[in-house]
Design an enzyme around this catalytic site. Structure first.
Site, PDB file in Angstrom:
ATOM      1  N   VAL A 162       0.835  -1.204   0.000  1.00 38.71           N
ATOM      2  CA  VAL A 162       0.000   0.000   0.000  1.00 38.71           C
ATOM      3  C   VAL A 162       0.873   1.257   0.000  1.00 38.71           C
ATOM      4  CG1 VAL A 162      -1.770   1.298   1.266  1.00 38.71           C
ATOM      5  CG2 VAL A 162      -1.955  -1.186   1.060  1.00 38.71           C
ATOM      6  N   ALA A 171       2.134   1.676  -3.496  1.00 39.08           N
ATOM      7  CA  ALA A 171       1.037   2.128  -4.362  1.00 39.08           C
ATOM      8  C   ALA A 171       0.716   3.600  -4.135  1.00 39.08           C
ATOM      9  CB  ALA A 171      -0.210   1.273  -4.102  1.00 39.08           C
ATOM     10  N   GLU A 172       0.577   4.002  -2.880  1.00 43.08           N
ATOM     11  CA  GLU A 172       0.214   5.397  -2.603  1.00 43.08           C
ATOM     12  C   GLU A 172       1.327   6.349  -3.001  1.00 43.08           C
ATOM     13  OE1 GLU A 172      -1.986   8.307   0.569  1.00 43.08           O
ATOM     14  OE2 GLU A 172      -1.628   6.226   1.150  1.00 43.08           O
ATOM     15  N   THR A 173       2.562   5.947  -2.811  1.00 42.13           N
ATOM     16  CA  THR A 173       3.681   6.796  -3.204  1.00 42.13           C
ATOM     17  C   THR A 173       3.700   7.008  -4.712  1.00 42.13           C
ATOM     18  OG1 THR A 173       4.985   6.089  -1.296  1.00 42.13           O
ATOM     19  CG2 THR A 173       6.186   7.070  -3.140  1.00 42.13           C
ATOM     20  N   SER A 176       0.728   9.125  -5.829  1.00 44.41           N
ATOM     21  CA  SER A 176       0.889  10.505  -5.372  1.00 44.41           C
ATOM     22  C   SER A 176       1.931  11.256  -6.200  1.00 44.41           C
ATOM     23  CB  SER A 176       1.287  10.536  -3.893  1.00 44.41           C
ATOM     24  OG  SER A 176       0.240  10.055  -3.089  1.00 44.41           O
TER      25      SER A 176
END
Length: 146
Positions: free
Chosen positions: A68, A71-73, A76
């Site tokens: 996660v 993925a978020e990095t 973003s």
């Protein structure tokens, strides 16, 4: 911002990532602690990877939270590239489905734009192991500020 296509080296793409966040210092951040590498970075696509070693749960499998974070990095960073100079992005929703475990090597995430709007950007992030098998599918929506 310079286009960092598939021909960019990890260090060039990482340098562009830091340029998006003027004066950004990754020292002591999850980016550094997880040994994350940015391989590609553009508004509609970002690719990066982390080693499985050091990012595992006690049973020796890649920690779901590590997937996660990757993925978020990536989503973003792509959203920030989309937003452009003078604006900031923040994640407002993330979800993930874990399909299989990984015990060694690297996992690579590919964030692909689903929506690139004026106030939000959404990405699907596919995370695969070294054999190309999907480990996780995540979805991220970022709000564009400023």
């Amino acid at each position: 911002m310079t286009d960092t296509s598939a021909s960019a080296t990890p260090s060039e793409a990482a340098a562009d990532w830091k340029a998006l966040y003027a004066g950004a210092d990754t020292t002591g951040t999850l980016f550094e602690r997880m040994e994350m590498e940015v391989l590609e970075l553009a508004p509609d696509r970002a690719v990066g990877r982390i080693p499985v070693k050091g990012n595992t749960q006690p049973a020796g499998l890649l920690h779901g939270g590590a997937s996660v974070v990757l993925a978020e990095t990536l989503g973003s960073l792509a959203a920030q590239a989309h937003a452009g100079p003078g604006k900031q992005t923040v994640g407002i929703e993330v979800s993930a489905t874990h399909h299989r475990g990984a015990r060694e090597g690297y996992v690579t995430g590919t964030a692909t734009a689903v929506h690139l709007g004026r106030t939000t950007a959404s990405y699907e992030i596919a995370i695969t192991d070294d054999a190309g098998k999907r480990v996780c599918t995540a979805r991220l929506t970022c709000m564009i500020l400023g």
